[in-house]
Design a protein around this motif. Structure first.
Motif, PDB file in Angstrom:
ATOM      1  N   THR A  97       0.839  -1.192   0.000  1.00  0.00           N
ATOM      2  CA  THR A  97       0.000   0.000   0.000  1.00  0.00           C
ATOM      3  C   THR A  97       0.874   1.242   0.000  1.00  0.00           C
ATOM      4  O   THR A  97       1.907   1.274   0.652  1.00  0.00           O
ATOM      5  N   VAL A  98       0.426   2.271  -0.726  1.00  0.00           N
ATOM      6  CA  VAL A  98       1.100   3.568  -0.718  1.00  0.00           C
ATOM      7  C   VAL A  98       0.260   4.515   0.125  1.00  0.00           C
ATOM      8  O   VAL A  98      -0.948   4.621  -0.073  1.00  0.00           O
ATOM      9  N   LEU A  99       0.917   5.187   1.080  1.00  0.00           N
ATOM     10  CA  LEU A  99       0.224   6.129   1.948  1.00  0.00           C
ATOM     11  C   LEU A  99       0.928   7.482   1.934  1.00  0.00           C
ATOM     12  O   LEU A  99       2.141   7.547   1.762  1.00  0.00           O
ATOM     13  N   VAL A 100       0.152   8.540   2.130  1.00  0.00           N
ATOM     14  CA  VAL A 100       0.705   9.867   2.388  1.00  0.00           C
ATOM     15  C   VAL A 100       0.399  10.138   3.853  1.00  0.00           C
ATOM     16  O   VAL A 100      -0.761  10.155   4.256  1.00  0.00           O
ATOM     17  N   VAL A 101       1.464  10.324   4.655  1.00  0.00           N
ATOM     18  CA  VAL A 101       1.301  10.468   6.092  1.00  0.00           C
ATOM     19  C   VAL A 101       2.025  11.717   6.575  1.00  0.00           C
ATOM     20  O   VAL A 101       2.915  12.234   5.899  1.00  0.00           O
ATOM     21  N   SER A 102       1.655  12.171   7.754  1.00  0.00           N
ATOM     22  CA  SER A 102       2.333  13.328   8.329  1.00  0.00           C
ATOM     23  C   SER A 102       3.674  12.893   8.926  1.00  0.00           C
ATOM     24  O   SER A 102       3.881  11.722   9.231  1.00  0.00           O
ATOM     25  N   ALA A 103       4.568  13.852   9.108  1.00  0.00           N
ATOM     26  CA  ALA A 103       5.923  13.565   9.586  1.00  0.00           C
ATOM     27  C   ALA A 103       5.921  12.900  10.952  1.00  0.00           C
ATOM     28  O   ALA A 103       6.762  12.039  11.230  1.00  0.00           O
ATOM     29  N   GLU A 104       4.990  13.262  11.830  1.00  0.00           N
ATOM     30  CA  GLU A 104       4.979  12.668  13.170  1.00  0.00           C
ATOM     31  C   GLU A 104       4.534  11.211  13.184  1.00  0.00           C
ATOM     32  O   GLU A 104       4.690  10.526  14.186  1.00  0.00           O
ATOM     33  N   ASP A 105       3.971  10.736  12.071  1.00  0.00           N
ATOM     34  CA  ASP A 105       3.560   9.336  11.978  1.00  0.00           C
ATOM     35  C   ASP A 105       4.633   8.450  11.352  1.00  0.00           C
ATOM     36  O   ASP A 105       4.378   7.277  11.066  1.00  0.00           O
ATOM     37  N   VAL A 106       5.822   9.005  11.134  1.00  0.00           N
ATOM     38  CA  VAL A 106       6.917   8.247  10.517  1.00  0.00           C
ATOM     39  C   VAL A 106       8.124   8.283  11.428  1.00  0.00           C
ATOM     40  O   VAL A 106       8.517   9.336  11.915  1.00  0.00           O
ATOM     41  N   GLN A 107       8.695   7.118  11.665  1.00  0.00           N
ATOM     42  CA  GLN A 107       9.907   7.008  12.470  1.00  0.00           C
ATOM     43  C   GLN A 107      10.978   6.335  11.609  1.00  0.00           C
ATOM     44  O   GLN A 107      10.776   5.236  11.104  1.00  0.00           O
ATOM     45  N   LEU A 108      12.120   7.004  11.419  1.00  0.00           N
ATOM     46  CA  LEU A 108      13.210   6.432  10.633  1.00  0.00           C
ATOM     47  C   LEU A 108      13.886   5.320  11.430  1.00  0.00           C
ATOM     48  O   LEU A 108      14.028   5.418  12.642  1.00  0.00           O
ATOM     49  N   ILE A 109      14.275   4.262  10.738  1.00  0.00           N
ATOM     50  CA  ILE A 109      15.060   3.203  11.365  1.00  0.00           C
ATOM     51  C   ILE A 109      16.360   3.057  10.579  1.00  0.00           C
ATOM     52  O   ILE A 109      16.450   3.477   9.432  1.00  0.00           O
ATOM     53  N   ASN A 110      17.338   2.487  11.191  1.00  0.00           N
ATOM     54  CA  ASN A 110      18.672   2.389  10.597  1.00  0.00           C
ATOM     55  C   ASN A 110      18.753   1.177   9.664  1.00  0.00           C
ATOM     56  O   ASN A 110      19.542   0.257   9.903  1.00  0.00           O
ATOM     57  N   LYS A 111      17.921   1.159   8.635  1.00  0.00           N
ATOM     58  CA  LYS A 111      17.870   0.066   7.666  1.00  0.00           C
ATOM     59  C   LYS A 111      17.600   0.653   6.285  1.00  0.00           C
ATOM     60  O   LYS A 111      17.034   1.725   6.153  1.00  0.00           O
ATOM     61  N   THR A 112      18.000  -0.094   5.253  1.00  0.00           N
ATOM     62  CA  THR A 112      17.671   0.273   3.880  1.00  0.00           C
ATOM     63  C   THR A 112      16.472  -0.554   3.425  1.00  0.00           C
ATOM     64  O   THR A 112      16.040  -1.473   4.132  1.00  0.00           O
ATOM     65  N   ASP A 113      15.972  -0.250   2.239  1.00  0.00           N
ATOM     66  CA  ASP A 113      14.850  -1.028   1.712  1.00  0.00           C
ATOM     67  C   ASP A 113      15.238  -2.490   1.499  1.00  0.00           C
ATOM     68  O   ASP A 113      14.429  -3.392   1.709  1.00  0.00           O
ATOM     69  N   ALA A 114      16.493  -2.765   1.134  1.00  0.00           N
ATOM     70  CA  ALA A 114      16.945  -4.152   0.962  1.00  0.00           C
ATOM     71  C   ALA A 114      16.952  -4.878   2.302  1.00  0.00           C
ATOM     72  O   ALA A 114      16.550  -6.050   2.385  1.00  0.00           O
TER      73      ALA A 114
END
Length: 128
Positions: A97-114
Motif C-alpha cells: 500500500t502507498v500512503l501519504v502520512v504526516s511527519a509525526e507518523d513516521v519514524q526512521l530506522i537504521n535500515k535500507t529497503d533491501a
C-alpha cells in the motif's frame, strides 16, 4: 545449472518469431501448473532491472498505525512535512500500500529497503 541453461537457450531463441510463440506457450503451461510463476518472474525482473539501473537505496521507516507501527519504505518527502511511504506485504514485498502520512507518523530506522525486504521475508526477524 540445467534450469539456467534452459532459460538461457529460450532467451536466445526468443528473438525468432516462432520461438516467441513457443516461449508464450511454455510460460502459459508453467502458469497452469505453478500459479506463483508470474510473481517470481516479476520479482526477478525487478531485481535485475534495479541492479542494472543502479536503483536508489531508500530509507526504511516505521509508520504509525492504529494497532502499532508498520514497517515501510520512504518514497518521497514534501516541503509541507508530509511523506509518501510504501508499506510492503510479507512475504510478497513487491505488493503493498502507498500512503501519504504526516511527519509525526513516521519514524526512521537504521535500515535500507533491501534490509527491510530481507527482514520481511524472514517474518520480521532482524527488523529492529
Amino acid at each position: 545449472a540445467l534450469f539456467v541453461l534452459i532459460c538461457f537457450t529460450f532467451g536466445l531463441l526468443a528473438r525468432l518469431s516462432f520461438a516467441g510463440r513457443m516461449r508464450d506457450w511454455t510460460e502459459n503451461s508453467i502458469k497452469s501448473v505453478y500459479p506463483a510463476y508470474d510473481y517470481y518472474k516479476a520479482t526477478l525482473e525487478n531485481e535485475i532491472k534495479s541492479r542494472r539501473d543502479g536503483a536508489p537505496v531508500r530509507q526504511a521507516v516505521l509508520v504509525r498505525q492504529p494497532v502499532g507501527w508498520q514497517p515501510g519504505v520512504l518514497i518521497q518527502e514534501y516541503e509541507t512535512g508530509e511523506k509518501v511511504v510504501f508499506l510492503p506485504l510479507s512475504p510478497k514485498t513487491t505488493d503493498g500500500t502507498v500512503l501519504v502520512v504526516s511527519a509525526e507518523d513516521v519514524q526512521l530506522i537504521n535500515k535500507t529497503d533491501a534490509d527491510l525486504n530481507k527482514a520481511l521475508l524472514s517474518q520480521g526477524e532482524g527488523l529492529l
